[in-house]
Design an enzyme around this catalytic site. Sequence first.
Site, PDB file in Angstrom:
ATOM      1  N   ASP A   1       0.853  -1.180   0.000  1.00 30.18           N
ATOM      2  CA  ASP A   1       0.000   0.000   0.000  1.00 30.18           C
ATOM      3  C   ASP A   1       0.895   1.238   0.000  1.00 30.18           C
ATOM      4  O   ASP A   1       1.440   1.632   1.034  1.00 30.18           O
ATOM      5  CB  ASP A   1      -0.917  -0.001   1.222  1.00 30.18           C
ATOM      6  CG  ASP A   1      -1.951   1.115   1.179  1.00 30.18           C
ATOM      7  OD1 ASP A   1      -1.799   2.028   0.335  1.00 30.18           O
ATOM      8  OD2 ASP A   1      -2.902   1.074   1.980  1.00 30.18           O
ATOM      9  N   LEU A   2       1.031   1.860  -1.154  1.00 23.97           N
ATOM     10  CA  LEU A   2       1.930   3.006  -1.295  1.00 23.97           C
ATOM     11  C   LEU A   2       1.343   4.282  -0.708  1.00 23.97           C
ATOM     12  O   LEU A   2       2.035   5.306  -0.645  1.00 23.97           O
ATOM     13  CB  LEU A   2       2.268   3.221  -2.775  1.00 23.97           C
ATOM     14  CG  LEU A   2       3.041   2.090  -3.453  1.00 23.97           C
ATOM     15  CD1 LEU A   2       3.234   2.389  -4.926  1.00 23.97           C
ATOM     16  CD2 LEU A   2       4.390   1.859  -2.775  1.00 23.97           C
ATOM     17  N   LYS A   3       0.081   4.230  -0.277  1.00 27.36           N
ATOM     18  CA  LYS A   3      -0.507   5.411   0.370  1.00 27.36           C
ATOM     19  C   LYS A   3      -0.068   5.527   1.828  1.00 27.36           C
ATOM     20  O   LYS A   3      -0.205   6.591   2.434  1.00 27.36           O
ATOM     21  CB  LYS A   3      -2.030   5.341   0.281  1.00 27.36           C
ATOM     22  CG  LYS A   3      -2.558   5.400  -1.160  1.00 27.36           C
ATOM     23  CD  LYS A   3      -4.060   5.245  -1.198  1.00 27.36           C
ATOM     24  CE  LYS A   3      -4.552   5.251  -2.644  1.00 27.36           C
ATOM     25  NZ  LYS A   3      -6.026   5.040  -2.726  1.00 27.36           N
TER      26      LYS A   3
ATOM     27  N   ARG B   1       5.064  12.681  -4.947  1.00 26.62           N
ATOM     28  CA  ARG B   1       4.209  12.781  -3.761  1.00 26.62           C
ATOM     29  C   ARG B   1       4.355  11.557  -2.860  1.00 26.62           C
ATOM     30  O   ARG B   1       4.162  11.632  -1.651  1.00 26.62           O
ATOM     31  CB  ARG B   1       2.745  12.939  -4.175  1.00 26.62           C
ATOM     32  CG  ARG B   1       2.426  14.284  -4.799  1.00 26.62           C
ATOM     33  CD  ARG B   1       0.929  14.561  -4.797  1.00 26.62           C
ATOM     34  NE  ARG B   1       0.175  13.604  -5.578  1.00 26.62           N
ATOM     35  CZ  ARG B   1      -0.078  13.717  -6.875  1.00 26.62           C
ATOM     36  NH1 ARG B   1       0.405  14.766  -7.551  1.00 26.62           N
ATOM     37  NH2 ARG B   1      -0.791  12.819  -7.507  1.00 26.62           N
TER      38      ARG B   1
ATOM     39  N   GLY C   1      -5.555  10.844 -20.954  1.00 26.95           N
ATOM     40  CA  GLY C   1      -5.677  10.348 -22.321  1.00 26.95           C
ATOM     41  C   GLY C   1      -5.384   8.867 -22.401  1.00 26.95           C
ATOM     42  O   GLY C   1      -4.992   8.231 -21.414  1.00 26.95           O
ATOM     43  N   HIS C   2      -5.587   8.323 -23.586  1.00 32.38           N
ATOM     44  CA  HIS C   2      -5.260   6.933 -23.883  1.00 32.38           C
ATOM     45  C   HIS C   2      -4.654   6.859 -25.274  1.00 32.38           C
ATOM     46  O   HIS C   2      -4.498   7.877 -25.963  1.00 32.38           O
ATOM     47  CB  HIS C   2      -6.493   6.041 -23.749  1.00 32.38           C
ATOM     48  CG  HIS C   2      -6.839   5.695 -22.332  1.00 32.38           C
ATOM     49  ND1 HIS C   2      -6.014   4.922 -21.539  1.00 32.38           N
ATOM     50  CD2 HIS C   2      -7.903   6.026 -21.565  1.00 32.38           C
ATOM     51  CE1 HIS C   2      -6.561   4.783 -20.338  1.00 32.38           C
ATOM     52  NE2 HIS C   2      -7.700   5.445 -20.328  1.00 32.38           N
ATOM     53  N   ASP C   3      -4.347   5.663 -25.686  1.00 28.80           N
ATOM     54  CA  ASP C   3      -3.678   5.411 -26.961  1.00 28.80           C
ATOM     55  C   ASP C   3      -4.290   6.221 -28.112  1.00 28.80           C
ATOM     56  O   ASP C   3      -3.571   6.840 -28.904  1.00 28.80           O
ATOM     57  CB  ASP C   3      -3.770   3.907 -27.253  1.00 28.80           C
ATOM     58  CG  ASP C   3      -3.146   3.518 -28.572  1.00 28.80           C
ATOM     59  OD1 ASP C   3      -1.963   3.164 -28.583  1.00 28.80           O
ATOM     60  OD2 ASP C   3      -3.847   3.568 -29.605  1.00 28.80           O
TER      61      ASP C   3
ATOM     62  N   TYR D   1      -3.284   9.893 -27.988  1.00 24.53           N
ATOM     63  CA  TYR D   1      -1.884  10.163 -28.310  1.00 24.53           C
ATOM     64  C   TYR D   1      -1.656  10.048 -29.823  1.00 24.53           C
ATOM     65  O   TYR D   1      -0.922  10.844 -30.412  1.00 24.53           O
ATOM     66  CB  TYR D   1      -0.956   9.212 -27.557  1.00 24.53           C
ATOM     67  CG  TYR D   1      -1.295   9.115 -26.087  1.00 24.53           C
ATOM     68  CD1 TYR D   1      -1.694  10.248 -25.367  1.00 24.53           C
ATOM     69  CD2 TYR D   1      -1.255   7.898 -25.411  1.00 24.53           C
ATOM     70  CE1 TYR D   1      -2.038  10.167 -24.029  1.00 24.53           C
ATOM     71  CE2 TYR D   1      -1.595   7.802 -24.073  1.00 24.53           C
ATOM     72  CZ  TYR D   1      -1.991   8.939 -23.385  1.00 24.53           C
ATOM     73  OH  TYR D   1      -2.341   8.846 -22.065  1.00 24.53           O
TER      74      TYR D   1
ATOM     75  N   ASP E   1       0.500   2.947 -27.089  1.00 24.61           N
ATOM     76  CA  ASP E   1       0.919   2.227 -25.892  1.00 24.61           C
ATOM     77  C   ASP E   1       2.138   1.354 -26.154  1.00 24.61           C
ATOM     78  O   ASP E   1       3.101   1.355 -25.380  1.00 24.61           O
ATOM     79  CB  ASP E   1      -0.224   1.326 -25.402  1.00 24.61           C
ATOM     80  CG  ASP E   1      -1.387   2.114 -24.814  1.00 24.61           C
ATOM     81  OD1 ASP E   1      -1.230   3.325 -24.588  1.00 24.61           O
ATOM     82  OD2 ASP E   1      -2.443   1.515 -24.585  1.00 24.61           O
TER      83      ASP E   1
END
Length: 402
Positions: A79-81, A110, A144-146, A149, A175
């Site tokens: 858990d990186l939070k 962050r 955004g997504h592929d 882009y 991607d």
Amino acid sequence: MTYTTVNGPAPLEGITVLDFSRLLPGPYATMLMVQLGARVIKIEEPGKGDYVRFFPPVEDGVSWKYRWLNRGKESVAIDLKKPEGQELARALAKKCDVLMEGFRPGVMKRLGLDYDTLADTNPGLIYCAITGYGQTGPYRDRVGHDFNYAAVAGVLAMAGPAGQPPTPAGVQIGDLGGGAMMAVTSVLAALLQRGKTGRGQYLDVSMTDGLVSWLSYNIADYFATGQEPQPGARQLGGDFACYRAYQTKDGKYIAVGAVENHFWHNLCAALGKPEYTELQYAPYPQQQVVVDWLTETFLQRDRDAWLAELSSLEACVTPVNSLGDVVRDPQVQERGLFREAADGAPWVRFPVPMSGLDQAPVAHAQSDAASFAIGACTDGVLKEWGYTEAELTALRRAGVIA
């Protein structure tokens, strides 16, 4: 032709990759690294993991897409939070060669996992961040997504027939090509450079930048003439009869890629219209006459009948294979692209034959549901990094690991 291979170490044996990425670009990049022999430790969120885990089709609770992209990787659930989770990740990064991440710009900072922080304790770390638009510029924070882009890079505008909306490619070229392949290329170059300098570096991989690099032929023409390619006048865009797909009598398709005049001449002569050789790149409406002729001609016979007649002719005529056709295609089978692992699961080998690749971890990794469970390797990896059983128990009770 036979290849001389050596059953020695794989090219990336001894290289450890810490992979924070999800979905497609980063996981595909690290999949290639696994195939090249690297050890990849995949960091996943406890209880959720990589979103691809739940994309259908799902078998025994694990998506086939996830299995395909993550076979041979070690899942560690952190858990990186939580501050303790961030500290765990920093500890892992101290002993890794490469870090791969695909978060939005600023997220890793962050979390206290940015390059500057990690390079203080591991100056040899190669830190690769894949994003849609890069770490700088006015678009850096846009989602955004592929598809997006490809649109921004000018690739999408060149796809599709005249008078119709642009159509996306059949695979995610932003991607995979603009992102994953550029990431792997950069990481491999950085590893070579580290061998000379002893230091790692930060790699800012923008999927849009990668696609702009792919413009090559098209952008060269634009800078030379000032003219943009337009639907209906694209040499390699399906607008000319010599570079186009045609339906056959049985509803299948064949592809004609006779770009060079001699290949085009061979096709026209074989089909009884040698005089059409001179119309190869004729403008419309003349070009439409040739397109209509080939369209009507190929509809007269089944695909395989045409292939039996034309495949041996030097005219660049091939089937338009479905995915099922690809698996059965004799060329693909002869090249041994699809492999069966020790547990019977299918996988695709690294596309370039190299010494030592059959010894890479992916060839022997199990693909049962337990091996793909979120955090399946958490205890084993953290113990290797020096954490005791008591410490792991405490971290698990605190919800930091799973």
